[in-house]
Design an enzyme around this catalytic site. Structure first.
Site, PDB file in Angstrom:
ATOM      1  CG  ASP A  65      -1.943   1.169   1.157  1.00  0.00           C
ATOM      2  OD1 ASP A  65      -2.199   1.698   0.058  1.00  0.00           O
ATOM      3  OD2 ASP A  65      -2.442   1.562   2.231  1.00  0.00           O
ATOM      4  CD  GLN A 173      -3.182  -1.028   4.711  1.00  0.00           C
ATOM      5  OE1 GLN A 173      -4.360  -0.751   4.474  1.00  0.00           O
ATOM      6  NE2 GLN A 173      -2.174  -0.298   4.270  1.00  0.00           N
ATOM      7  NE  ARG A 203      -2.211  12.720   6.157  1.00  0.00           N
ATOM      8  CZ  ARG A 203      -2.541  11.539   5.666  1.00  0.00           C
ATOM      9  NH1 ARG A 203      -1.825  10.458   5.955  1.00  0.00           N
ATOM     10  NH2 ARG A 203      -3.574  11.406   4.881  1.00  0.00           N
ATOM     11  CG  ASP A 205      -3.610   7.591   7.180  1.00  0.00           C
ATOM     12  OD1 ASP A 205      -3.867   8.299   6.196  1.00  0.00           O
ATOM     13  OD2 ASP A 205      -3.806   6.370   7.216  1.00  0.00           O
ATOM     14  CG  LEU A 210      -5.954   6.989  15.578  1.00  0.00           C
ATOM     15  CD1 LEU A 210      -5.134   5.714  15.590  1.00  0.00           C
ATOM     16  CD2 LEU A 210      -5.034   8.214  15.496  1.00  0.00           C
ATOM     17  CD  GLU A 212     -14.094   3.351  13.271  1.00  0.00           C
ATOM     18  OE1 GLU A 212     -13.656   2.427  12.571  1.00  0.00           O
ATOM     19  OE2 GLU A 212     -15.065   4.048  12.936  1.00  0.00           O
ATOM     20  CD  GLU A 241      -6.635  11.310   5.306  1.00  0.00           C
ATOM     21  OE1 GLU A 241      -6.681  11.254   4.066  1.00  0.00           O
ATOM     22  OE2 GLU A 241      -6.206  10.366   6.007  1.00  0.00           O
ATOM     23  CG  HIS A 308      -1.048  11.347  -0.016  1.00  0.00           C
ATOM     24  ND1 HIS A 308      -1.448  12.323   0.868  1.00  0.00           N
ATOM     25  CD2 HIS A 308      -1.264  10.168   0.595  1.00  0.00           C
ATOM     26  CE1 HIS A 308      -1.894  11.737   1.975  1.00  0.00           C
ATOM     27  NE2 HIS A 308      -1.799  10.441   1.832  1.00  0.00           N
ATOM     28  CG  ASP A 309      -5.023   9.264  -0.067  1.00  0.00           C
ATOM     29  OD1 ASP A 309      -4.188   8.395  -0.368  1.00  0.00           O
ATOM     30  OD2 ASP A 309      -5.311   9.549   1.109  1.00  0.00           O
TER      31      ASP A 309
END
Length: 553
Positions: A65, A173, A203, A205, A210, A212, A241, A308-309
């Site tokens: 990834d 992942q 930054r 991600d 993260l 929840e 993000e 970047h996405d």
């Protein structure tokens, strides 16, 4: 504004530049970018005016990834160099006055990470609870699947233990269980390790994913991370993000306390900007600016054109999204996940230099901290042959021959072709061309840094008669800057009222030579060329511009 004031909160008017070490510059001739190569290009970023580099993941990884599947949070991927190379890069960046932040990807690990291997070794493993396991998968929710083209569930059966593990992203992942105090402590140690090596922040991600699973009050986890960082370095930041509607997003700032994420990306403003460019009228962006809540005092919005996405359009209506697709990504293979565009801006705009100049003028004048994705400064294109989001993660183009690596044929990612190939788009040529996009963005950065009102000030969107024109005003400590933009391919009349200012003042254009007298009634009127831009500073006729922006000194 006082420089001593703005320097304390350096990130409020920083210029952030996101790059992938792997695709930036090959320093040892093996076809892969590395820290040695990046270090040799620091002066390009210094000349551009970048004040903060954001590094995409550079940790050891199987590479399934693009580096976001991590097997060791405490080291550098051997393809990219060593910890020694990293430290040399940090020292060189610091010498140029550039801060560095890095991706914090701790919502999951690679399934090859030693933690997960130990976790899946048995139900009684000491690290079993470092991940999220269930006897049965949770209820099927198609909205929970981030990559619908690759996954059909967020639960994966582990044959060895007979349980399912949670993976919010790809099945390789597995999600970390951040509700486990041991995992939280380990995440803090990761932050502390890299801060000791000089990082000024991270930054974060996919922040909602993260926290929840944090249990209890999930936001306490973010508050704890921020407090930990502030104890180590009061100037360190978390750039989040958080792609949520404005009312929901405010909780990630810590509601009114400002004690969680330092900066949040303005995804809604970004999407409305693209909709406005597709329509040739800025009403959608103006609406977003009026709706956007003010962040807490010591927090900030991060503005951007793309990252970047994929260029996500998920917060637009179906009809609005289709408008953007029709304008900028009319072919199916230009779209991804049914919600985004996998193109860079220059090909989206058919290389129209005027529209590119407009887009970046808007970006640097918007209230907030601008974030660039590497290559935007030269109009780098995409490689449509790249799978999914990889289309935009192409090698940086330094010279007419490419300049990324002396062994280009061994480079794992191909460069763009045709009008966006290195012969037509590269740093070396644009540095020598006074009319290049590189020179334009360098000028915008210089003027943005000279105009702290744009990042720090209270702002208002002003009423205008022509639907193609966007005017917004920023005021801070007696200084005023007005940004005027024509979104249409025709001349437009800019007419607006500037109230509350002293008589006899002038409007000085910060991008081109020229001044306008400010009429006694504050009514300003002038004509803008197609896709024209103006940044106007209010000052006394004989007042130096630097004094007009520093009345609080």
């Amino acid at each position: 504004m006082r420089l001593t004031h703005t320097a304390d909160l350096w990130w409020k008017n920083a210029v952030v530049y996101c790059l992938d070490v792997e695709t930036y510059k090959d320093g040892n001739g093996d076809g892969v970018g590395d820290f040695r190569g990046l270090t040799q290009q620091i002066d390009h970023l210094d000349r551009l005016g970048v004040t903060c580099i954001w590094l995409m993941p550079f940790f050891p990884t199987p590479g399934r990834d693009d580096g976001y599947d991590i097997t060791d949070f405490y080291s550098v991927d051997p393809r990219l160099g060593t910890l020694g190379d990293f430290v040399e890069f940090m020292r060189t960046a610091r010498d140029r006055g550039i801060r560095v932040i890095a991706d914090l990807v701790v919502n999951h690990t690679s399934d090859e990470h030693p933690w997960f291997r130990e976790s899946r070794s048995g139900r009684d493993s000491p690290k079993r609870d470092w991940y999220v396991w269930r006897d049965e998968p949770g209820p099927f929710d198609p909205k929970a699947i981030v990559f619908p083209d690759k996954e059909d569930s967020i639960w994966e059966l582990d044959e060895g233990s007979g349980q399912y593990y949670l993976h919010s992203f790809y099945r390789f992942q597995p999600d970390l269980n951040v509700g486990n105090p041991e995992v939280r402590d380990e995440i803090a140690r990761i932050l502390g390790f890299w801060m000791e090596l000089g990082l000024s922040g991270f930054r974060v991600d996919a922040v909602p994913f993260l926290i929840e699973g944090a249990g209890g009050d999930p936001h306490s986890f973010l508050a704890d991370l921020r407090a930990f960082m502030n104890r180590r370095d009061g100037g360190a930041i978390l750039l989040g993000e958080v792609n949520l509607p404005y009312p929901d997003l405010m909780a990630y700032f810590g509601d009114g306390n400002g004690n969680e994420v330092t900066m949040c990306f303005d995804f809604i403003g970004m999407q409305r900007l693209h909709l406005s460019m597709a329509r040739g009228r800025p009403a959608a962006l103006a609406e977003a600016l009026r709706e956007r809540p003010a962040p807490p005092k010591d927090c900030q919005w991060a503005t951007f054109i793309r990252n970047h996405d994929e260029l996500t359009l998920d917060k637009l209506t179906d009809a609005e999204r289709q408008e953007v697709f029709d304008a900028f990504a009319p072919e199916k293979d230009m779209q991804v996940f049914g919600r985004g565009v996998r193109r860079r801006l220059p090909p989206m705009l058919d290389g129209d230099r005027r529209r590119l100049a407009l887009a970046y003028s808007v970006l640097f004048s918007l209230p907030g901290t601008p974030v660039l994705f590497y290559g935007e400064e030269i109009g780098l294109g995409e490689n449509p042959e790249g799978e999914g989001r990889m289309a935009v993660r192409v090698p940086m183009q330094w010279t007419a021959s490419g300049g990324f690596s002396p062994v280009a044929e061994r480079t794992p990612v191909s460069t763009p072709a045709g009008p966006y190939g290195p012969r037509e788009v590269n740093v070396e040529t644009q540095r020598r061309d006074p009319d290049s996009l590189l020179r334009w963005i360098t000028l915008l950065i210089e003027r943005y840094r000279e105009s702290p009102e744009l990042a720090w000030g209270a702002y208002r969107v002003l009423e205008t008669a022509d639907e193609a024109v966007l005017v917004h005003r920023a005021d801070a400590e007696g200084g005023t800057v007005v940004a005027v933009h024509n979104f249409a391919d025709r001349e437009a009349r800019a007419e607006f009222v500037l109230d509350g200012l002293d008589e006899g003042q002038v409007l000085t254009d910060l991008l081109v030579d020229g001044t306008l007298d400010l009429p006694p009634d504050g009514r300003v009127s002038f004509t803008l060329e197609p896709y024209g831009t103006r940044w106007l500073r209010v000052s006394a006729p004989d007042e130096p511009l630097e004094d007009a922006s520093a009345k609080g000194s």
